[in-house]
Design an enzyme around this catalytic site. Structure first.
Site, PDB file in Angstrom:
ATOM      1  N   LYS A  81       0.840  -1.194   0.000  1.00  0.00           N
ATOM      2  CA  LYS A  81       0.000   0.000   0.000  1.00  0.00           C
ATOM      3  C   LYS A  81       0.882   1.254   0.000  1.00  0.00           C
ATOM      4  O   LYS A  81       0.673   2.182  -0.762  1.00  0.00           O
ATOM      5  CB  LYS A  81      -0.938  -0.014   1.219  1.00  0.00           C
ATOM      6  CG  LYS A  81      -1.833   1.194   1.279  1.00  0.00           C
ATOM      7  CD  LYS A  81      -2.840   1.124   2.402  1.00  0.00           C
ATOM      8  CE  LYS A  81      -3.620   2.450   2.445  1.00  0.00           C
ATOM      9  NZ  LYS A  81      -4.584   2.516   3.520  1.00  0.00           N
ATOM     10  N   GLU A 136      10.519  -4.932   4.352  1.00  0.00           N
ATOM     11  CA  GLU A 136      10.573  -6.346   3.982  1.00  0.00           C
ATOM     12  C   GLU A 136      10.244  -6.515   2.488  1.00  0.00           C
ATOM     13  O   GLU A 136      10.930  -7.229   1.756  1.00  0.00           O
ATOM     14  CB  GLU A 136       9.562  -7.167   4.801  1.00  0.00           C
ATOM     15  CG  GLU A 136       9.861  -7.251   6.286  1.00  0.00           C
ATOM     16  CD  GLU A 136       9.173  -6.171   7.097  1.00  0.00           C
ATOM     17  OE1 GLU A 136       8.901  -5.077   6.545  1.00  0.00           O
ATOM     18  OE2 GLU A 136       8.930  -6.408   8.292  1.00  0.00           O
ATOM     19  N   GLY A 173      -4.889  -1.962   4.612  1.00  0.00           N
ATOM     20  CA  GLY A 173      -4.086  -3.095   4.157  1.00  0.00           C
ATOM     21  C   GLY A 173      -4.776  -4.436   4.362  1.00  0.00           C
ATOM     22  O   GLY A 173      -4.856  -5.264   3.453  1.00  0.00           O
ATOM     23  N   ARG A 174      -5.315  -4.663   5.569  1.00  0.00           N
ATOM     24  CA  ARG A 174      -5.911  -5.973   5.858  1.00  0.00           C
ATOM     25  C   ARG A 174      -7.299  -6.126   5.257  1.00  0.00           C
ATOM     26  O   ARG A 174      -7.949  -7.150   5.454  1.00  0.00           O
ATOM     27  CB  ARG A 174      -5.907  -6.231   7.369  1.00  0.00           C
ATOM     28  CG  ARG A 174      -6.588  -5.167   8.189  1.00  0.00           C
ATOM     29  CD  ARG A 174      -6.263  -5.325   9.675  1.00  0.00           C
ATOM     30  NE  ARG A 174      -6.747  -4.202  10.473  1.00  0.00           N
ATOM     31  CZ  ARG A 174      -6.079  -3.077  10.664  1.00  0.00           C
ATOM     32  NH1 ARG A 174      -4.891  -2.909  10.093  1.00  0.00           N
ATOM     33  NH2 ARG A 174      -6.579  -2.108  11.405  1.00  0.00           N
ATOM     34  N   HIS A 215      -5.808 -33.989  16.679  1.00  0.00           N
ATOM     35  CA  HIS A 215      -4.750 -34.865  17.194  1.00  0.00           C
ATOM     36  C   HIS A 215      -3.608 -34.054  17.792  1.00  0.00           C
ATOM     37  O   HIS A 215      -2.507 -34.572  17.976  1.00  0.00           O
ATOM     38  CB  HIS A 215      -4.245 -35.768  16.070  1.00  0.00           C
ATOM     39  CG  HIS A 215      -5.340 -36.637  15.520  1.00  0.00           C
ATOM     40  ND1 HIS A 215      -5.661 -37.850  16.069  1.00  0.00           N
ATOM     41  CD2 HIS A 215      -6.235 -36.413  14.525  1.00  0.00           C
ATOM     42  CE1 HIS A 215      -6.686 -38.379  15.402  1.00  0.00           C
ATOM     43  NE2 HIS A 215      -7.061 -37.511  14.469  1.00  0.00           N
ATOM     44  N   LYS A 218       9.065  -1.218  14.403  1.00  0.00           N
ATOM     45  CA  LYS A 218       9.670  -0.842  13.112  1.00  0.00           C
ATOM     46  C   LYS A 218      10.665   0.305  13.319  1.00  0.00           C
ATOM     47  O   LYS A 218      11.756   0.311  12.746  1.00  0.00           O
ATOM     48  CB  LYS A 218       8.587  -0.328  12.147  1.00  0.00           C
ATOM     49  CG  LYS A 218       7.681  -1.371  11.544  1.00  0.00           C
ATOM     50  CD  LYS A 218       6.800  -0.695  10.479  1.00  0.00           C
ATOM     51  CE  LYS A 218       5.529  -1.453  10.215  1.00  0.00           C
ATOM     52  NZ  LYS A 218       4.590  -0.752   9.342  1.00  0.00           N
TER      53      LYS A 218
HETATM   54  O1  F6P Z   1       2.676  -3.958   9.804  1.00  0.00           O
HETATM   55  C1  F6P Z   1       1.539  -3.211   9.601  1.00  0.00           C
HETATM   56  C2  F6P Z   1       1.118  -3.024   8.191  1.00  0.00           C
HETATM   57  O2  F6P Z   1       0.969  -1.661   7.998  1.00  0.00           O
HETATM   58  C3  F6P Z   1      -0.140  -3.776   7.866  1.00  0.00           C
HETATM   59  O3  F6P Z   1      -1.265  -3.156   8.338  1.00  0.00           O
HETATM   60  C4  F6P Z   1      -0.050  -3.848   6.389  1.00  0.00           C
HETATM   61  O4  F6P Z   1      -0.956  -4.773   5.889  1.00  0.00           O
HETATM   62  C5  F6P Z   1       1.392  -4.235   6.228  1.00  0.00           C
HETATM   63  O5  F6P Z   1       2.060  -3.497   7.230  1.00  0.00           O
HETATM   64  C6  F6P Z   1       2.003  -3.984   4.879  1.00  0.00           C
HETATM   65  O6  F6P Z   1       1.986  -2.630   4.539  1.00  0.00           O
HETATM   66  P1  F6P Z   1       2.190  -2.173   3.032  1.00  0.00           P
HETATM   67  O7  F6P Z   1       1.077  -2.744   2.238  1.00  0.00           O
HETATM   68  O8  F6P Z   1       2.166  -0.676   3.057  1.00  0.00           O
HETATM   69  O9  F6P Z   1       3.512  -2.698   2.567  1.00  0.00           O
END
Ligand code: F6P
Length: 502
Positions: free
Chosen positions: A190, A196, A249-250, A365, A475
């Site tokens: 987003k 990462e 994002g979610r 299990h 972060k």
């Molecule tokens: O770690 C939090 C967060 O902002 C999430 O809410 C989001 O889905 C994820 O990091 C990834 O963010 P982006 O889509 O901006 O890379």
């Protein structure tokens, strides 16, 4: 009535056992089980094995009224601000065609753009494409990974690998499975700044270059609400699929973040997924009180959280295709409602329970011992499909379903014995979500049901489900360590020294 008064009234209810509730009311199953029809198929939501009663439902309806639920729901669908700490709307339903007209139109235009690119790729516009490595994390990965795993198993049009962890082992695994000459890279973020994802994206381009691909950046599709950053990063505008800032994002699976789903299962399947979600949007928007199924589920969730002190809730998918669902729901529920202050910043009572779970029958299990005989009370959701996902002997699916239903029955009924080790207390609640068939439509409906369930709970808890400041501090500290020159606590310093990082 105020929220506090509503909670006080709720706390006065007696605690009959599930067995007593069934004995008292022969209509219980009809009252607490409902189907939502979705074209040819449907989903049954059975909340009868929870402790909800007519009286509790009435008092929860009073709580919803005290929380101004109808007005908050109106604001959600009207595209008004429902995320006050970030002064934003939350317009995921507009991506499915339900919401503020201008937002629905904007989403429709962006979807057309995505469709053209998806179809062009299927038609060979970017040469032969056999694989897609989708890099993203959190909401930019969990939804696509789940949807592709659930819906894209049989003859996918493109072989999709979702890579989220910055641990290079994850990306290397995808490299092993893909041919660089026929691989596209989707960079899903987003913000287009997440460390990462950008680290994985750079390494994926290097892998293409190292393997003789002439124009690695030309193999990138950017999925983002920050298209200008993707341009800066070098992606050509024709391969940038934007989505609106007002989509969290979610909650973004329905936007261009769902690109790997459309590429893997085809455009029609992607649209069916949106249609299934839209059906739940309409239900959630138009149905009032206890008949509103996400609201009813939220009543049950809050009952166990606030009145029975349950700190966790568990989800068991009796369907291998939904094995990633608990992980998806963990982010949806815990990142949304894992808050400790109300919208006004006042201390809150308990909010989101810890969501956990697994896949049936495996979990039986492994963890069901605790659920049957342990000291924790854990409300459970069972999720299953009447139609099998496999082509093997019908015995497989038969055993799967009978085990699913047997667990709910056993948890509720229990069994007494003179031997305490062999006795089961019973009276342990569960809900069952039974889809006629797991297809894109029922899948979309299932996910949208949970989105609205989370929102409904947040409204009654008076918390903001759409921000996530809790993820920022860690972060920021990681960044400071990277930057060097800063001192931390002795334990962290010792670890950094030992590992030779920082
Ligand atoms: O770690 C939090 C967060 O902002 C999430 O809410 C989001 O889905 C994820 O990091 C990834 O963010 P982006 O889509 O901006 O890379």
């Amino acid at each position: 009535m105020t929220r506090d008064e509503a909670w006080k009234a709720l706390a006065l209810h007696p605690d009959p056992t599930l067995a007593e509730l069934f004995a008292e009311d022969p209509q219980r199953v009809e009252k607490l089980s409902s189907r939502i029809e979705l074209g040819e198929t449907g989903i049954r939501f059975d909340w009868s094995k929870t402790h909800l009663t007519d009286e509790l439902l009435a008092d929860f309806e009073a709580l919803a009224e005290a929380a101004d639920f109808d007005e908050m729901r109106r604001r959600l669908f009207a595209g008004e601000v429902v995320n006050p700490t970030e002064n934003r709307a939350a317009e995921h339903s507009a991506l499915r065609g339900v919401g503020r007209e201008a937002s629905v139109e904007e989403a429709e235009a962006l979807r057309q753009r995505m469709m053209l690119l998806v179809n062009a790729i299927h038609d060979g516009a970017l040469g032969e494409v056999k694989h897609l490595i989708h890099v993203g994390i959190g909401g930019s990965a969990l939804g696509p990974a789940l949807a592709v795993d659930a819906l894209g198993r049989d003859d996918p049009l493109v072989d999709v690998h979702v890579v989220s962890n910055v641990d290079g082992v994850a990306l290397e695994e995808a490299f092993e499975a893909c041919d660089p000459r026929t691989t596209l890279i989707a960079v899903a973020s987003k913000t287009f700044t997440t460390i990462e994802t950008m680290t994985n994206a750079r390494s994926a381009l290097k892998w293409l270059a190292d393997n003789g691909v002439d124009d690695p950046t030309g193999r990138v599709i950017a999925l983002t609400a920050s298209p200008e950053k993707a341009v800066e990063w070098g992606v050509d505008e024709t391969r940038i699929l934007p989505f609106s800032e007002s989509v969290g994002g979610r909650y973004s699976l329905w936007s261009s973040i769902g690109f790997p789903v459309a590429l893997g299962i085809g455009w029609e399947g992607f649209e069916q997924m949106l249609d299934g979600a839209a059906r739940i949007d309409q239900h959630f928007r138009d149905v009032d009180g206890r008949d509103n199924l996400p609201l009813r589920a939220a009543f049950s969730d809050l009952y166990y959280l606030r009145l029975r002190g349950c700190q966790t809730r568990a989800v068991f998918a009796y369907d291998e295709r939904l094995r990633l669902l608990p992980g998806y729901l963990q982010q949806l529920e815990m990142e949304s409602n894992g808050k400790r202050v109300t919208v006004d910043g006042e201390p809150s009572g308990p909010t989101a329970p810890i969501t956990w779970g697994g896949v049936g029958t495996d979990a039986q299990h492994a963890v069901f011992q605790l659920l049957h005989q342990g000291t924790h009370l854990v409300p459970i959701d069972f999720i299953a499909s009447i139609e099998p996902g496999d082509m093997l002997d019908a015995a497989h699916h038969h055993i799967l379903l009978t085990n699913c239903f047997a667990q709910g029955a056993a948890l509720m009924a229990g069994q007494s014995s003179d031997d305490p080790h062999r006795s089961y207390p019973g009276n342990r609640p569960s809900a069952t979500i039974l889809v006629d068939d797991l297809d894109p439509e029922t899948f979309g409906a299932l996910i949208a049901f949970h989105e609205h369930r989370v929102f409904a709970a947040a409204v009654m808890l008076d918390i903001n489900p759409f921000d996530q400041f809790g993820v920022e501090l860690g972060k920021a500290i990681a960044k400071k360590i990277e930057g060097g020159g800063e001192r931390f606590d002795p334990s962290t310093e010792a670890l950094l020294k030992e590992a030779g990082v920082g």
